[in-house]
Write an enzyme that holds these catalytic residues in place. Structure first.
Site, mmCIF file in Angstrom:
data_model
loop_
_atom_site.group_PDB
_atom_site.id
_atom_site.type_symbol
_atom_site.label_atom_id
_atom_site.label_comp_id
_atom_site.label_asym_id
_atom_site.label_seq_id
_atom_site.Cartn_x
_atom_site.Cartn_y
_atom_site.Cartn_z
ATOM 1 N N ARG A 36 -17.251 16.008 -6.888
ATOM 2 C CA ARG A 36 -17.690 16.269 -5.503
ATOM 3 C C ARG A 36 -18.833 17.284 -5.459
ATOM 4 N NH1 ARG A 36 -11.872 16.038 -2.430
ATOM 5 N NH2 ARG A 36 -11.993 13.824 -1.924
ATOM 6 N N LYS A 198 0.892 2.995 2.124
ATOM 7 C CA LYS A 198 1.431 2.863 3.484
ATOM 8 C C LYS A 198 0.743 1.762 4.264
ATOM 9 C CE LYS A 198 3.293 5.885 5.902
ATOM 10 N NZ LYS A 198 3.356 6.889 6.963
ATOM 11 N N GLY A 351 -8.867 7.612 -2.976
ATOM 12 C CA GLY A 351 -8.768 8.501 -4.135
ATOM 13 C C GLY A 351 -8.097 7.833 -5.317
ATOM 14 N N GLY A 374 -10.004 9.050 3.187
ATOM 15 C CA GLY A 374 -9.639 8.803 4.584
ATOM 16 C C GLY A 374 -10.837 8.405 5.426
HETATM 17 P P1 ADP Z 1 -5.916 5.029 -2.231
HETATM 18 O O1 ADP Z 1 -5.826 6.494 -2.550
HETATM 19 O O2 ADP Z 1 -6.742 4.278 -3.215
HETATM 20 O O3 ADP Z 1 -6.329 4.787 -0.798
HETATM 21 P P2 ADP Z 1 -3.137 4.838 -1.553
HETATM 22 O O4 ADP Z 1 -3.104 6.335 -1.445
HETATM 23 O O5 ADP Z 1 -3.043 4.051 -0.313
HETATM 24 O O6 ADP Z 1 -4.430 4.396 -2.371
HETATM 25 O O7 ADP Z 1 -1.952 4.341 -2.485
HETATM 26 C C1 ADP Z 1 -1.744 4.838 -3.764
HETATM 27 C C2 ADP Z 1 -0.282 4.975 -4.062
HETATM 28 O O8 ADP Z 1 0.412 3.771 -3.810
HETATM 29 C C3 ADP Z 1 -0.056 5.307 -5.521
HETATM 30 O O9 ADP Z 1 0.562 6.553 -5.618
HETATM 31 C C4 ADP Z 1 0.839 4.174 -6.017
HETATM 32 O O10 ADP Z 1 1.837 4.625 -6.923
HETATM 33 C C5 ADP Z 1 1.462 3.699 -4.739
HETATM 34 N N1 ADP Z 1 1.947 2.325 -4.888
HETATM 35 C C6 ADP Z 1 1.229 1.225 -5.110
HETATM 36 N N2 ADP Z 1 2.032 0.156 -5.281
HETATM 37 C C7 ADP Z 1 3.296 0.593 -5.167
HETATM 38 C C8 ADP Z 1 4.585 -0.030 -5.245
HETATM 39 N N3 ADP Z 1 4.697 -1.332 -5.483
HETATM 40 N N4 ADP Z 1 5.667 0.753 -5.060
HETATM 41 C C9 ADP Z 1 5.540 2.052 -4.826
HETATM 42 N N5 ADP Z 1 4.367 2.705 -4.749
HETATM 43 C C10 ADP Z 1 3.248 1.988 -4.920
HETATM 44 MG MG MG Z 2 -4.284 7.932 -2.113
#
Ligand code: ADP
Ligand code: MG
Length: 394
Positions: A36, A198, A351, A374
């Site tokens: 960053r 989520k 992230g 976000g």
């Molecule tokens: P990003 O940071 O790329 O936006 P998110 O924060 O939405 O992604 O999601 C990442 C999290 O989702 C990780 O910690 C991962 O372990 C969790 N995750 C992905 N698939 C599953 C699953 N099938 N069961 C539980 N957790 C999951």
């Molecule tokens: Mg994340």
């Protein structure tokens, strides 16, 4: 959207107050990932090369409106000195006479890093009074903190109204330009891959993309809520029951607009979330045997990979499984490679998704790796970012 850019401002001998995103991870008082900080360098160099004096402000972590030495920006200033050709100063507050005087002592090209904005409550409260105090530290204002643009906080929102002369920085500009390409006039086929934790966070993105994309490929924890909406067994996989109705409505809407929302046809399922030695494959529609879905299966990865490779535009957010655990990482790593191999325009946000790209050494193989988790999601969801609103005019 056209925002005032750096070229519209004269920086010579002026104090340029720049909101950067220096929210970096620290360990034992040292910066452990400086991406960053490096991402802000183009703007800092631009301003310095035009004779500006640089005053940098940022938040770090979540101190609750009072000083917390473990979340000081002092280590960041020290790290920045190693990347900067002039003197980098640090001051242990971000407002007050002492701070203003320090900004007045700066020479052209020098940097003053202010202490963590969130040591003051006014920051997260978007306080007008705090913004006015902050604004005394500069003659002109630049916002280059895309990662903070989705929050209506004083240093990105209230303060921008105090300045007549303001601009967005180069990083902010690049983020907006690239992410806008996904929303306006994308080349088709446009494939979006969504996964991650989520479903509630991702539904606004899906809603805004319906009508723009051709295909949405789902994976990760969020796909189980979709599968439940279709009455498939999901074992003990995470399902957000309060989102099932919403998910059904979205699927209906997608159908009406000719957008294909696709699910994994097979899954890697584990009997435990602590021990991954007992894993098996399950075809969608069959019993999960009371296990947890932890990754997409091989067939799904092969099918998704084909679609991604043929796409002319790709947006990816969210891992396909619990990628932090080696036995559950194959699907996500495979998607990372498919996105990297696509010759079209590829954007990645989030992230965790970026961490996977970085782990596979693929960060420079995508067109745009967004620095704002976000913020990029909200942008793609069509939300007007509070950090950009003041630049849009009355
Ligand atoms: P990003 O940071 O790329 O936006 P998110 O924060 O939405 O992604 O999601 C990442 C999290 O989702 C990780 O910690 C991962 O372990 C969790 N995750 C992905 N698939 C599953 C699953 N099938 N069961 C539980 N957790 C999951
Ligand atoms: Mg994340």
């Amino acid at each position: 959207m056209k925002f005032p850019d750096l070229a519209s401002i004269s920086f010579e001998n002026r104090r340029v107050l720049i909101r950067v995103d220096f929210n970096v991870p620290l360990k034992n008082g040292r910066v452990v990932d400086d991406s960053r900080i490096r991402a802000a360098l183009p703007t800092l160099k631009f301003v310095a090369s035009r004779g500006g004096k640089l005053v940098l402000m940022s938040h770090l972590g979540r101190p609750k409106g009072k000083p917390d030495p473990t979340q000081s920006l002092a280590p960041v200033a020290e790290h920045l000195q190693g990347l900067w050709h002039h003197k980098v100063h640090f001051i242990d507050d971000c407002i007050g006479l002492k701070v203003v005087e320090a900004t007045q002592r700066l020479e052209s090209g020098e940097i003053l890093v202010l202490e963590n904005l969130r040591f003051h409550q006014g920051e997260t409260e978007d306080s007008q009074q705090f913004a006015v105090e902050l604004a005394k530290n500069g003659d002109v204002y630049v916002n280059d903190a895309f990662g903070a643009a989705h929050r209506a906080h004083a240093s990105v929102h209230a303060i921008a109204y105090v300045f007549d002369e303001k601009a967005i920085g180069l990083l902010m500009n690049r983020e907006i330009t690239n992410l806008s390409r996904l929303l306006h006039d994308p080349e088709h086929p446009f494939v979006t891959i969504l996964g991650g934790a989520k479903v509630k966070d991702k539904l606004p993105v899906i809603r805004n993309l319906i009508g723009k994309v051709d295909t949405i490929l789902l994976g990760g924890a969020m796909c189980y809520t979709f599968m439940r909406a279709l009455d498939h067994d999901t074992g003990r996989s995470p399902v957000e029951m309060d989102q099932v109705a919403e998910v059904k409505a979205i699927m209906q809407e997608a159908k009406g607009k000719g957008v294909s929302i696709e699910f994994p046809e097979d899954h890697r399922v584990s009997q435990s979330l602590e021990d991954f030695s007992n894993m098996f494959d399950v075809i969608t529609g069959k019993s999960f045997r009371n296990g947890f879905g932890v990754d997409i299966g091989r067939k799904t990865l092969a099918r998704y990979t084909q679609k991604i490779k043929k796409a002319r535009t790709v947006f990816w957010n969210g891992p396909m499984g619990i990628y932090e655990k080696d036995p559950c990482a194959k699907g996500t790593q495979g998607i990372a490679h498919a996105v990297a191999d696509c010759s079209g325009f590829t954007g990645v946000g989030g992230g965790d998704s970026l961490a996977v790209l970085a782990g596979e050494n693929l960060l420079d193989k995508v067109t745009h790796a967004s620095t704002g988790g976000g913020a990029s999601l909200e942008f793609i969801a069509g939300v007007e970012l509070p950090g950009l609103t003041p630049f849009l005019g009355p």
